[in-house]
Design an enzyme around this catalytic site. Structure first.
Site, PDB file in Angstrom:
ATOM      1  N   SER A  93       0.860  -1.195   0.000  1.00 38.81           N
ATOM      2  CA  SER A  93       0.000   0.000   0.000  1.00 38.81           C
ATOM      3  C   SER A  93       0.888   1.233   0.000  1.00 38.81           C
ATOM      4  CB  SER A  93      -0.853   0.001   1.271  1.00 38.81           C
ATOM      5  OG  SER A  93      -1.446   1.273   1.458  1.00 38.81           O
ATOM      6  N   TYR A 145      -2.453  -0.684  10.080  1.00 43.16           N
ATOM      7  CA  TYR A 145      -2.419  -1.071   8.659  1.00 43.16           C
ATOM      8  C   TYR A 145      -1.124  -0.605   7.994  1.00 43.16           C
ATOM      9  CZ  TYR A 145      -3.987  -1.341   3.756  1.00 43.16           C
ATOM     10  OH  TYR A 145      -4.100  -1.615   2.415  1.00 43.16           O
TER      11      TYR A 145
HETATM   12  N1  NAP Z   1      -8.305  -1.087  -2.443  1.00 46.73           N
HETATM   13  C1  NAP Z   1      -7.310  -0.247  -2.197  1.00 46.73           C
HETATM   14  O1  NAP Z   1      -7.423   0.979  -2.364  1.00 46.73           O
HETATM   15  C2  NAP Z   1      -6.008  -0.755  -1.657  1.00 46.73           C
HETATM   16  C3  NAP Z   1      -4.991   0.168  -1.478  1.00 46.73           C
HETATM   17  C4  NAP Z   1      -3.774  -0.261  -0.996  1.00 46.73           C
HETATM   18  C5  NAP Z   1      -3.586  -1.592  -0.719  1.00 46.73           C
HETATM   19  N2  NAP Z   1      -4.581  -2.497  -0.910  1.00 46.73           N
HETATM   20  C6  NAP Z   1      -4.296  -3.897  -0.580  1.00 46.73           C
HETATM   21  O2  NAP Z   1      -4.665  -4.735  -1.647  1.00 46.73           O
HETATM   22  C7  NAP Z   1      -5.021  -6.018  -1.142  1.00 46.73           C
HETATM   23  C8  NAP Z   1      -6.363  -6.412  -1.712  1.00 46.73           C
HETATM   24  O3  NAP Z   1      -7.332  -5.474  -1.260  1.00 46.73           O
HETATM   25  P1  NAP Z   1      -8.694  -5.219  -2.020  1.00 46.73           P
HETATM   26  O4  NAP Z   1      -8.852  -3.766  -2.127  1.00 46.73           O
HETATM   27  O5  NAP Z   1      -8.747  -6.080  -3.227  1.00 46.73           O
HETATM   28  O6  NAP Z   1      -9.711  -5.706  -0.885  1.00 46.73           O
HETATM   29  P2  NAP Z   1     -10.948  -6.682  -0.873  1.00 46.73           P
HETATM   30  O7  NAP Z   1     -11.722  -6.573  -2.142  1.00 46.73           O
HETATM   31  O8  NAP Z   1     -11.620  -6.416   0.428  1.00 46.73           O
HETATM   32  O9  NAP Z   1     -10.269  -8.137  -0.834  1.00 46.73           O
HETATM   33  C9  NAP Z   1      -9.627  -8.616   0.319  1.00 46.73           C
HETATM   34  C10 NAP Z   1      -9.509 -10.129   0.188  1.00 46.73           C
HETATM   35  O10 NAP Z   1      -8.840 -10.630   1.363  1.00 46.73           O
HETATM   36  C11 NAP Z   1      -9.603 -11.701   1.907  1.00 46.73           C
HETATM   37  N3  NAP Z   1      -9.379 -11.763   3.351  1.00 46.73           N
HETATM   38  C12 NAP Z   1      -9.547 -10.769   4.253  1.00 46.73           C
HETATM   39  N4  NAP Z   1      -9.299 -11.221   5.486  1.00 46.73           N
HETATM   40  C13 NAP Z   1      -8.959 -12.530   5.383  1.00 46.73           C
HETATM   41  C14 NAP Z   1      -8.618 -13.556   6.319  1.00 46.73           C
HETATM   42  N5  NAP Z   1      -8.590 -13.339   7.619  1.00 46.73           N
HETATM   43  N6  NAP Z   1      -8.339 -14.791   5.844  1.00 46.73           N
HETATM   44  C15 NAP Z   1      -8.385 -15.046   4.511  1.00 46.73           C
HETATM   45  N7  NAP Z   1      -8.705 -14.127   3.591  1.00 46.73           N
HETATM   46  C16 NAP Z   1      -9.002 -12.887   4.019  1.00 46.73           C
HETATM   47  C17 NAP Z   1     -11.052 -11.353   1.528  1.00 46.73           C
HETATM   48  O11 NAP Z   1     -11.927 -12.466   1.504  1.00 46.73           O
HETATM   49  P3  NAP Z   1     -12.846 -12.920   2.760  1.00 46.73           P
HETATM   50  O12 NAP Z   1     -13.446 -11.682   3.340  1.00 46.73           O
HETATM   51  O13 NAP Z   1     -13.828 -13.867   2.164  1.00 46.73           O
HETATM   52  O14 NAP Z   1     -11.902 -13.602   3.698  1.00 46.73           O
HETATM   53  C18 NAP Z   1     -10.846 -10.831   0.112  1.00 46.73           C
HETATM   54  O15 NAP Z   1     -10.742 -11.901  -0.800  1.00 46.73           O
HETATM   55  C19 NAP Z   1      -5.029  -5.884   0.381  1.00 46.73           C
HETATM   56  O16 NAP Z   1      -3.839  -6.438   0.898  1.00 46.73           O
HETATM   57  C20 NAP Z   1      -5.078  -4.394   0.614  1.00 46.73           C
HETATM   58  O17 NAP Z   1      -4.484  -4.026   1.821  1.00 46.73           O
HETATM   59  C21 NAP Z   1      -5.798  -2.109  -1.386  1.00 46.73           C
END
Ligand code: NAP
Length: 259
Positions: free
Chosen positions: A151, A164
């Protein structure tokens, strides 16, 4: 040589096996789909079974090889059990993508030890444990790709970074340590660094159109990120083409970080 043969020699993931945590939603789902369409057999891992099954059904309908594991990465035993289940479908992975992540945003003064522990467990410890489980095998086989999704908060404070930001800063350091350990054996370890991406993780912030627009204006491209923006970078890092790219943080953020 045709252009297709040339591109295939550089980027094809045929006969590779990938494990994508968080592969049922957002960035992880887009990355899992990209790796699968580039030829890899992909296992997606997360908690919610309906989303996992829908992801895999979509990929198999497109002719890809995919399977899912329902598991909670919030405990060490859970991670260990999930890793063993993940190898059942297609064998040991050549590519590990750590995209599962959570962002709980209490102001720092109200951040409890529970939030700290849960955040560090899912965002940092699980990638560490999965690396320990799969990295040495990749090194022994002479090919491996570890890709962490970090991130901008690994690099700067942003909207109550709290635990985070700490977890993501640690993950960037972990990638460098893994790169140092395993790059001599053909295993590259890198991070993809998103800015603000419209996914379920940001549902609350995404409901505020003014904030969303202000964030878009801070990029150079002029819009916020989409999950599919990560597809090309993930295939590149996972492929033979990226053999000499290791220990790096690659920003996929529309220029947000350099504005
Ligand atoms: N979106 C942004 O703006 C952004 C920015 C910077 C970084 N990121 C990073 O990108 C990555 C993906 O994020 P995203 O935006 O795609 O979020 P997202 O759509 O909420 O996806 C998160 C994924 O992680 C899984 N997950 C969460 N907790 C878990 C657990 N305890 N055990 C197993 N699986 C788990 C969720 O599935 P379940 O809930 O079914 O477990 C889901 O598949 C993350 O690491 C996030 O920090 C995102």
């Amino acid at each position: 040589m045709t252009s297709q043969a040339y591109l295939s020699a550089l980027f094809s993931l045929d006969n590779r096996v990938a494990l994508v945590t968080g592969g049922s939603s957002g960035i992880g789902r887009a990355v899992a789909g990209a790796l699968a369409r580039a030829g890899a057999s992909v296992v997606v891992l997360a908690r919610k079974e309906a989303e996992l099954a829908a992801t895999v059904d979509g990929l198999t309908a497109d002719g890809c090889r995919a399977a899912w594991v329902g598991a909670d990465l919030g405990t060490r035993d859970g991670v260990r059990a999930a890793a063993e289940e993940a190898v059942q479908a297609f064998g040991e992975p050549d590519i590990l993508v750590n995209s599962a992540g959570i962002n709980l945003r209490p102001p720092l003064g109200e951040l409890t030890e529970d939030v700290w522990d849960t955040t560090l467990a899912v965002n940092l410890e699980a990638p560490f444990l999965l690396g320990q489980r799969f990295g040495p095998g990749m090194a022994e086989r002479g090919y491996g790709r570890i890709i962490h999704i970090t991130s901008q908060q690994a690099h700067r404070a942003f909207v109550q970074s709290g635990a985070y930001g700490v977890s993501k800063g640690g993950l960037e350091s972990l990638a460098r340590s893994q790169a140092e350990a395993w790059s001599p054996y053909g295993v590259t370890c890198n991070t993809l660094v998103p800015g603000f991406v419209m996914t379920p993780l940001n549902a609350r912030l995404a409901n505020d159109p003014e904030k969303v627009e202000a964030l878009a204006a801070r990029t150079m491209v002029g819009r916020n990120g989409l999950a599919e923006d990560f597809e090309g970078a993930a295939v590149f890092l996972a492929s033979r083409a990226a053999a000499y790219v290791t220990g790096q943080s690659i920003f996929v953020d529309g220029g947000l970080s350099v504005h």
